[in-house]
Design a protein around this motif. Structure first.
Motif, short mmCIF file in Angstrom:
data_model
loop_
_atom_site.label_atom_id
_atom_site.label_comp_id
_atom_site.label_asym_id
_atom_site.label_seq_id
_atom_site.Cartn_x
_atom_site.Cartn_y
_atom_site.Cartn_z
N ALA A 9 -4.44 -10.01 0.95
CA ALA A 9 -5.32 -8.26 0.23
C ALA A 9 -3.84 -8.14 -0.34
O ALA A 9 -3.88 -6.73 -0.43
CB ALA A 9 -5.21 -7.90 1.60
N THR A 10 -3.09 -8.37 -0.99
CA THR A 10 -2.04 -8.25 -1.36
C THR A 10 -2.31 -7.45 -2.82
O THR A 10 -1.27 -6.44 -3.50
CB THR A 10 -0.94 -8.77 -1.35
OG1 THR A 10 -1.18 -9.78 -2.54
CG2 THR A 10 0.35 -9.04 -0.18
N ARG A 11 -3.29 -7.69 -3.24
CA ARG A 11 -4.02 -7.18 -4.85
C ARG A 11 -5.08 -5.83 -4.26
O ARG A 11 -5.00 -4.96 -5.38
CB ARG A 11 -4.40 -8.02 -5.51
CG ARG A 11 -4.28 -8.95 -5.82
CD ARG A 11 -5.17 -10.36 -6.53
NE ARG A 11 -4.71 -11.46 -7.28
CZ ARG A 11 -5.28 -12.41 -8.09
NH1 ARG A 11 -6.40 -12.32 -7.82
NH2 ARG A 11 -5.00 -13.93 -7.86
N SER A 12 -4.96 -5.55 -3.05
CA SER A 12 -5.23 -3.79 -3.43
C SER A 12 -4.68 -2.54 -3.40
O SER A 12 -4.92 -1.35 -3.92
CB SER A 12 -5.07 -3.81 -1.62
OG SER A 12 -4.22 -3.74 -0.75
N GLY A 13 -3.18 -2.96 -4.51
CA GLY A 13 -2.19 -1.48 -4.27
C GLY A 13 -1.85 -1.60 -3.47
O GLY A 13 -0.74 0.30 -3.48
N TYR A 14 -2.10 -1.56 -2.41
CA TYR A 14 -1.05 -1.03 -0.93
C TYR A 14 0.43 -1.70 -1.17
O TYR A 14 0.82 -2.52 -1.69
CB TYR A 14 -1.61 -1.84 0.27
CG TYR A 14 -1.34 -0.97 1.75
CD1 TYR A 14 -2.38 -0.14 2.30
CD2 TYR A 14 -0.40 -1.52 2.24
CE1 TYR A 14 -1.69 0.87 3.12
CE2 TYR A 14 0.07 -0.63 3.32
CZ TYR A 14 -0.26 0.30 4.10
OH TYR A 14 0.02 0.79 5.48
N PHE A 15 0.79 -0.58 -0.86
CA PHE A 15 2.53 -0.24 -0.59
C PHE A 15 3.02 -0.32 1.00
O PHE A 15 2.71 0.73 1.47
CB PHE A 15 3.64 -0.26 -1.47
CG PHE A 15 4.88 -0.03 -1.63
CD1 PHE A 15 5.82 -1.29 -2.63
CD2 PHE A 15 5.84 0.70 -0.74
CE1 PHE A 15 6.39 -1.35 -2.75
CE2 PHE A 15 7.24 -0.20 -0.82
CZ PHE A 15 7.86 -1.18 -1.84
N PRO A 16 3.60 -1.50 1.43
CA PRO A 16 4.10 -3.27 0.55
C PRO A 16 2.78 -3.50 0.93
O PRO A 16 2.29 -3.27 1.99
CB PRO A 16 5.27 -3.53 2.02
CG PRO A 16 5.07 -2.48 3.12
CD PRO A 16 4.76 -0.90 2.39
N ALA A 17 2.91 -4.31 -0.07
CA ALA A 17 1.71 -5.07 -0.59
C ALA A 17 1.97 -6.06 0.52
O ALA A 17 0.55 -6.06 1.16
CB ALA A 17 1.91 -6.00 -1.77
N TYR A 18 2.53 -6.69 1.29
CA TYR A 18 2.02 -7.78 2.63
C TYR A 18 1.92 -6.96 3.90
O TYR A 18 1.28 -7.89 4.65
CB TYR A 18 3.31 -8.43 2.93
CG TYR A 18 4.36 -7.85 3.01
CD1 TYR A 18 5.10 -6.82 4.32
CD2 TYR A 18 5.17 -7.16 1.57
CE1 TYR A 18 6.33 -6.40 4.39
CE2 TYR A 18 7.00 -6.94 2.35
CZ TYR A 18 7.13 -5.56 3.71
OH TYR A 18 7.99 -5.21 4.56
N ARG A 19 2.10 -5.75 3.96
CA ARG A 19 0.68 -5.21 5.20
C ARG A 19 -0.13 -4.48 4.43
O ARG A 19 -0.56 -3.88 5.60
CB ARG A 19 2.27 -3.85 5.33
CG ARG A 19 3.03 -4.26 6.42
CD ARG A 19 3.93 -3.25 6.60
NE ARG A 19 5.17 -3.59 7.49
CZ ARG A 19 5.39 -4.06 9.24
NH1 ARG A 19 3.94 -4.22 9.44
NH2 ARG A 19 6.14 -3.80 9.91
N ALA A 20 -0.76 -4.77 4.07
CA ALA A 20 -2.33 -4.66 3.41
C ALA A 20 -2.97 -4.78 4.07
O ALA A 20 -3.04 -5.75 4.70
CB ALA A 20 -2.48 -5.22 1.74
N GLY A 21 -3.91 -3.76 3.89
CA GLY A 21 -4.94 -4.35 6.11
C GLY A 21 -4.15 -3.44 6.86
O GLY A 21 -5.43 -3.65 8.40
N GLU A 22 -3.32 -3.27 7.39
CA GLU A 22 -2.75 -3.02 8.37
C GLU A 22 -3.18 -1.88 9.02
O GLU A 22 -3.06 -1.69 10.27
CB GLU A 22 -1.09 -2.86 8.31
CG GLU A 22 -0.15 -1.85 7.91
CD GLU A 22 0.66 -1.47 7.98
OE1 GLU A 22 1.47 -1.48 9.03
OE2 GLU A 22 1.36 -0.48 6.74
N PHE A 23 -4.44 -0.76 8.86
CA PHE A 23 -4.29 -0.12 9.33
C PHE A 23 -6.30 0.01 9.76
O PHE A 23 -6.62 1.24 9.57
CB PHE A 23 -3.98 1.73 9.13
CG PHE A 23 -2.26 1.73 8.76
CD1 PHE A 23 -1.89 1.57 10.21
CD2 PHE A 23 -1.86 2.02 8.30
CE1 PHE A 23 -0.36 2.00 10.73
CE2 PHE A 23 -0.29 2.10 8.73
CZ PHE A 23 0.07 1.95 9.73
N ASP A 24 -6.90 -0.82 8.77
CA ASP A 24 -7.98 -1.12 8.81
C ASP A 24 -8.49 -1.15 9.87
O ASP A 24 -7.61 -1.69 11.00
CB ASP A 24 -8.33 -2.06 8.12
CG ASP A 24 -7.73 -1.93 6.37
OD1 ASP A 24 -7.33 -1.04 6.62
OD2 ASP A 24 -7.92 -3.41 5.91
#
Length: 308
Positions: A293-308
């Motif tokens: 999910a690293t292309r989501s624009g989230y930072f840090p990218a490797y934590r993308a989706g952590e609060f979904d």
């Protein structure tokens, strides 16, 4: 030194950082006087860090760069959301956070040099006075006395808005937050029964809205209008500014009801910034390869989706 850290108010306090310890190890940035949470990166022996929710505040923004240099040897990355009343400009942030500095949410603020009647919208004035026909607002002289009432109120809010993760706040977290230096609690009552409350932290000449909640009866009686109206009167004698916070969601969508509600109590806005810095580039890149999910624009990218 430890005593001074504990007595610092609100988001500057070690006590507030400790209230979030279930999400990371509180760590002081000694030069600037701010606090962050150091977090283990799942599946690795590495760590990263984030500012305390909802805002990163510090005393000396000019010293943050020095703290980051020390931090760079120990964490992969750092992310924060800035205090809108911090003593910085965007160039200062860009010098420290070399990877991400972007406008995040616009906070609604009130300059209390303006009278309450001229500051508040006609709509909000009407409903505030209507609410105060049925609701009494008082200051809690001993914040810990409201603990059980507050837990019940916040439970209603969390269920209504499906709050989870850090925003949900645990019972243990609130037990500590109600003891943070600089806290002020306004309580709305109907016949001596608590139906709403508003938690505040004061930083110098600014009162920051931390959290507010009502139960079903408080919602019916529009206790929020009574609480906000009373906050203006209370803080007008103590500070120059009120920060009501921003709208809901990741971007403070201007169309949501909370945004329109807060806009009616404000005469200015101040921007917060989301900031990120990568300290260990090679480790960051390796971690990103393991998260689809690293292309989501989230930072840090490797934590993308952590609060979904």
């Amino acid at each position: 030194m430890q005593h001074r850290r504990q007595l610092a108010p609100g988001y500057l306090s070690s006590a507030y950082a400790e209230s979030l310890a279930e999400f990371g190890r509180p760590r002081e940035l000694a030069k600037c006087g701010g606090w962050i949470l150091e977090r283990k990166i799942p599946g690795t022996d590495l760590h990263d860090a984030m500012g305390c929710y909802p805002l990163f505040a510090c005393r000396e923004w000019k010293n943050l760069q020095e703290d980051c240099e020390a931090l760079s040897r120990e964490v992969v990355a750092l992310s924060v959301v800035t205090d809108p009343f911090g003593n910085y400009d965007q160039s200062v942030l860009e010098n420290v956070f070399k990877d991400v500095v972007r406008p995040f949410k616009s906070h609604f603020v009130a300059d209390l040099r303006q009278s309450r009647d001229s500051l508040v919208s006609k709509h909000h004035r009407y409903y505030a006075r209507r609410a105060l026909n049925n609701v009494v607002v008082e200051i809690c002289k001993r914040p810990d006395e409201i603990f059980e009432d507050w837990m019940a109120l916040y439970s209603c809010l969390a269920q209504r808005h499906h709050l989870k993760g850090m925003k949900a706040f645990s019972r243990a977290s609130f037990a500590k937050q109600l003891r943070v230096p600089g806290i002020t609690i306004l309580r709305a009552l109907e016949n001596r029964t608590t139906i709403g409350a508003h938690l505040w932290f004061t930083h110098g000449d600014v009162a920051l809205s931390h959290l507010a909640a009502t139960n079903a009866r408080g919602y019916e009686l529009m206790a929020s209008y009574a609480l906000y109206w009373s906050a203006l009167a209370y803080f007008a004698e103590r500070v120059r500014w009120i920060d009501w916070g921003a709208g809901a969601g990741l971007d403070g969508n201007e169309a949501d009801g909370l945004t329109e509600f807060k806009r009616g109590w404000a005469n200015e806005t101040r921007m917060t910034f989301f900031c990120g810095r990568i300290f260990d580039v090679s480790a960051y890149q390796r971690l990103c390869q393991n998260n689809p999910a690293t292309r989501s624009g989230y930072f840090p990218a490797y934590r993308a989706g952590e609060f979904d």
